[in-house]
Every structure is written in structure tokens, then in C-alpha cells.
Design an enzyme around this catalytic site. Structure first.
Site, PDB file in Angstrom:
ATOM      1  N   ASP A 309       0.852  -1.196   0.000  1.00 55.90           N
ATOM      2  CA  ASP A 309       0.000   0.000   0.000  1.00 55.90           C
ATOM      3  C   ASP A 309       0.887   1.244   0.000  1.00 55.90           C
ATOM      4  OD1 ASP A 309      -1.918   1.937   0.275  1.00 55.90           O
ATOM      5  OD2 ASP A 309      -2.921   1.012   1.978  1.00 55.90           O
ATOM      6  N   LYS A 347      -0.758  -1.408  -4.627  1.00 57.32           N
ATOM      7  CA  LYS A 347      -1.463  -0.130  -4.688  1.00 57.32           C
ATOM      8  C   LYS A 347      -0.394   0.956  -4.780  1.00 57.32           C
ATOM      9  CE  LYS A 347      -5.011   0.700  -2.018  1.00 57.32           C
ATOM     10  NZ  LYS A 347      -5.736   0.958  -0.745  1.00 57.32           N
TER      11      LYS A 347
END
Length: 503
Positions: A309, A347
Site C-alpha cells: 500500500d 497499490k
């Protein structure tokens, strides 16, 4: 004087003497009864003191017993590791090798009150002796905490194999230098050490280890079930190598707080899940992270949110690099059910205001069977570069949008088994991928597509396992179809995908 008077006086005298004897006897008996009825005074506390052994091999330990009027002040001595140092019945410590040892004294009156102190032993020269060259050899949680607190630039802490139960976070605040890093490592033999934080409750303040310092090398340690991140990196220029982070209540390893130029090498993060079933990632360089951080040879699987992330909040225009990293089945729980997280492999970024730039560079990475996206845009406004990557079995293999678009998407020499997804970014340099070359990718292009191969054990040095998964076969038309982007390749041009074909 008459005889009768003499007899009377003698009788009185004898009576008085007898009376005194009786009173004296009664007094003695009374005192003895009072003494017998006096309560026993037990030991309430013990303080153990003694100097570290930096020269020679012996040190005399002393104890301070409270209260001072305790009836029995005798103690029994004990060493936490007799292979490092022994202690005599009189409290004389004899060192046997370098390390950390806890010397304790237990009161003999009830055997319930104990005092202890931790000693560093550094008087032995390990060179050529067959002993570890570590400055600290630890076997217990207390010894580990003492060694971390005491370690100075250039020193080595070696953890023996086994489980270390921890009840609160470990903070590392003392820094090494570029020339002399501080090393915390698992022993080369005897099994890996495991830091078990299971006693922690789930809380945003209950990280397992927080590295606030600079220039630490942490290697060969398993971090398990912390109440938040397994490890939070807040310092700079640290190397985290061959570690695992599993079943934590938030991201396995997270870099934030301005941390920059850290390298995460050959680490695994898996089965991380919070109670809300939506926040825990495998790895994250996110929120307030600094720039220049790298992930090399790492794997993230079955984390309920994302494998990696890069979401930002409080920092902007940073760059993170990912080399030879594998994101597998993220968005799935440990038991294989779908969680409530985002379910992306990588991500790339994103932010609350959808304005922040997280420049991300991916080379030779795999995104495999992640629930939503393999490589995900998520409103990132930075530059994303993807070279020689492979995607298979994701909800969408590549997903980049012209809504809140990247500053630029550079995507070359990559492949997708199945639909490639969407790359509708405003500014892009997308060439030499199987879909841009109209090359159909099938299972026959690869030695195998057995995803379970990606979860095989690492090699002894921590490097990724040897696999055949998505390695090109000799007849594949994906060979030599790439363009030179500065990475090593065989043949006349780079191949497509994460693995070069070897003739």
C-alpha cells in the site's frame, strides 16, 4: 539472740530467696514466651548489583535485602544461561563467553521474592575461537531488550532460536552509523528466533517493534501477531533482511514518519488481518513516509487489504522502488475467504485529496491472483514506472485511470495472462507489452502456472525459491520482444515478463 529468733530470721531469709527465684523463673519463662510469639519477618525485596564483565572473567554480585530485620537473609543464586556465565552459591559470576545474561537471587525464606540484574559480558575475543563474534548473545526477552538498549555503533546482537514472548512494543532509539551499523540477527544455527506478541491487544499503539533509529541491520527474525504493525520503520538508512511478519492486527511492516532510504530485502508478510477485516496490508510505504525506500525480493500473500500500500497522507512527491517482489492472493484471509479490504497486489498510491504524488518504480515484479487489481492506480498523481512485470489471475491485471490521472505511466516489457485491464492515463509511454504488440499469451508460453510454487520456502540465504512459474518456454513468442530499459537481459532484446528465458 535466742535460738528461736535465729531460726525465724533464717526461715524468712530462705523464703525471700525462694520467692526471688520463683519471680526470676517466671520472668525468664515470660520472656521466652514473648520471644516465641514474635512474628517472623520475611524478605520483601531484593536488589542485585554487579558490574559488567568487560575484562577478566569474574565478578562478585551483591544483594540488598529489605527489610533489614528479615529473619532469614540467605538467597539462592541463578544464571539465565550457564553457557554464558555461571554463578556460585556465594554470588560469584564466572563468565564463559561474550553475551547477555541475567543473574538472579531468590530469598530462601519463602522462595517467592527474587531480584535480578542483566550483565553484558564482552571480555572474550571471538576471533578464531569458534565462538560467535557477536557482542551480545541473548536467549530471553529480558536479555534482548537489555541488549537493544545497550548496543552501540558497530556492535552485533545475536538471538538464539526459540520463542520470545513480548507484552509491549520494542523501541529502537540508539543509532548506528553508515560505516558501523548496529546488527540484530538470528543465530546462524539452532532455528529462527520468533518474537511473539500474542499477549498484546489490538490497538494502534501496539506495534511489535518500532525502529526509530538509523543504520540498523535486522536479519533472520520472525515477527508474529502484534497488536498493530509487526514492525514500524520511522528511522532512516536501515536494512531489514530475511524477516517474516505474520498474523498482525495491521500491516506486517510499515514505513512512515518521514523514514527514508530504508531497504526491505527478502522479507515475507502474510495472513495479516485486523478485526475490522479491511485495513491490514502485507507491506506499506505510506502516509507520512519519506523517499528512497526500496523493497527487494519480498513476498506478500493473503493479507486482507493490499500486498503493498502506497497511500499518502502528510507527504508528497516521494519515490519508492520495488524489485523482484511478488504479491499473491491479497484480499483473501488466511482461510481463503474474501475479506473486506481493497484486495490489490500493488497499490501505487492515492490520497485523501487525490493530489499527492507517489512515484513508484516496479521491475521484475509479479501480481498473481489478487482479488481486485494486480497493479492499482487509486488516484495516485505521481509517475509510475513498470518494467518487465507479470500479472495473472487478478480481478484486473493492470488498472490505471484517466480520473485523477498519474503525472505519467511508463509501462514496458510486461505481460498479462488474461485481459491486461485498463491503462487510460492522460500521459503515458506504453510500449513492448504483449497487448501493445498484439501477442496472445497462453499457458503454453510458460513452464507452468502453479501459483503454489510462489510460496515455496526461501533458500538458506533468504533469496527467493527457484521456480518454473511463468518462466518462458523455448517456443514462446514473448522472447526477445522487449526494449532495452537498462535491465540485464539475454539474447538480442529483453523478453516480456518478470523472468528472462535462459538458453
Amino acid at each position: 539472740m535466742s535460738n528461736s529468733l535465729k531460726i525465724f530470721k533464717s526461715t524468712v531469709k530462705d523464703f525471700l530467696i525462694s520467692l526471688c527465684v520463683v519471680f526470676l523463673a517466671m520472668f525468664v519463662i515470660s520472656c521466652e514466651e514473648e520471644e516465641a510469639d514474635a512474628p517472623t519477618v520475611f524478605v520483601e525485596s531484593i536488589e542485585v548489583t554487579g558490574e559488567e564483565i568487560t575484562e577478566g572473567t569474574t565478578r562478585q554480585m551483591t544483594v540488598t535485602i529489605m527489610p533489614e530485620n528479615a529473619n532469614d537473609k540467605s538467597v539462592t543464586w541463578n544464571s539465565s544461561d550457564p553457557s554464558v556465565a555461571a554463578v556460585s552459591s556465594g554470588g560469584l559470576v564466572t563468565a564463559l563467553k561474550n553475551g547477555i545474561v541475567t543473574i538472579s537471587a531468590t530469598a530462601n525464606d519463602r522462595a517467592t521474592i527474587t531480584g535480578s540484574t542483566t550483565l553484558k559480558i564482552s571480555s572474550f575475543d571471538g576471533g578464531g575461537s569458534g565462538e560467535s563474534s557477536a557482542d551480545y548473545i541473548v536467549n530471553t526477552s529480558a536479555e534482548l531488550l537489555a541488549a537493544i538498549s545497550a548496543a552501540q555503533a558497530g556492535e552485533v546482537i545475536e538471538m538464539q532460536g526459540g520463542t520470545y514472548e513480548l507484552f509491549s512494543k520494542i523501541r529502537i532509539v540508539n543509532s548506528g552509523t553508515a560505516e558501523q551499523m548496529i546488527t540484530l540477527r538470528g543465530a546462524l544455527e539452532g532455528g529462527r528466533p520468533k518474537l511473539d506478541f500474542s499477549a498484546m491487544s489490538e490497538s494502534s499503539s501496539n506495534q511489535g517493534m518500532v525502529v526509530e533509529a538509523d543504520f540498523w541491520h535486522i536479519k533472520g527474525i520472525d515477527f508474529f501477531r502484534a497488536g498493530d504493525n509487526g514492525m514500524q520503520v520511522k528511522g532512516n538508512n536501515n536494512l531489514i533482511e530475511f524477516c517474516t511478519f505474520s498474523e498482525c492486527s495491521d500491516t506486517g511492516l510499515q514505513i512512515d514518519n518521514g523514514a527514508s532510504n530504508n531497504t526491505i530485502l527478502n522479507c515475507d508478510s502474510y495472513f495479516n488481518a485486523d478485526s475490522s477485516i479491511e485495513n491490514a496490508d502485507g507491506f506499506a510505504c505510506k502516509l507520512t513516509a519519506g523517499t528512497g525506500n526500496k523493497f527487494i525480493g519480498c513476498r506478500a500473500w493473503n493479507n486482507l487489504d493490499d500486498g503493498w500500500d502506497g497511500y499518502l497522507r502528510g507527504t508528497d512527491n516521494i519515490t519508492t522502488t520495488y524489485e523482484n517482489c511478488w504479491a499473491i492472493r491479497n484480499g483473501l484471509m488466511k482461510d481463503g475467504t474474501v475479506g473486506a479490504g481493497d484486495g490489490n497486489g500493488f497499490k501505487t498510491g492515492g490520497s485523501d485529496d487525490k493530489l499527492l504524488k507517489h512515484n513508484a518504480i516496479y521491475t521484475n515484479c509479479l501480481a498473481i491472483e489478487n482479488v481486485v487489481d494486480g497493479f492499482d492506480h487509486n488516484s495516485n498523481r505521481g509517475v509510475v514506472t513498470i518494467y518487465n512485470c507479470s500479472a495473472y489471475g487478478n480481478g484486473r491485471n493492470y488498472n490505471f485511470s484517466n480520473t485523477n490521472p498519474l503525472e505519467k505511466l511508463i509501462l514496458k516489457n510486461s505481460l498479462a495472462l488474461g485481459d491486461f485491464g485498463s491503462t487510460n492515463t492522460t500521459t503515458q509511454d506504453i510500449t513492448n507489452n504483449n497487448w501493445t504488440l498484439s501477442l496472445t499469451v497462453t499457458e503454453e508460453d510458460f513452464e507452468n502456472i502453479d501459483v503454489n510454487e510462489l510460496l515455496l520456502p526461501r533458500k538458506a540465504d533468504g533469496s527467493l525459491p527457484d521456480i518454473g512459474f511463468m518462466h518462458l518456454t523455448a517456443g514462446s513468442d514473448l522472447i526477445d520482444k522487449g526494449v532495452d530499459v537498462g535491465l540485464e537481459f539475454n539474447g538480442v532484446a529483453p523478453d516480456l515478463g518478470a523472468f528472462e528465458f535462459n538458453n
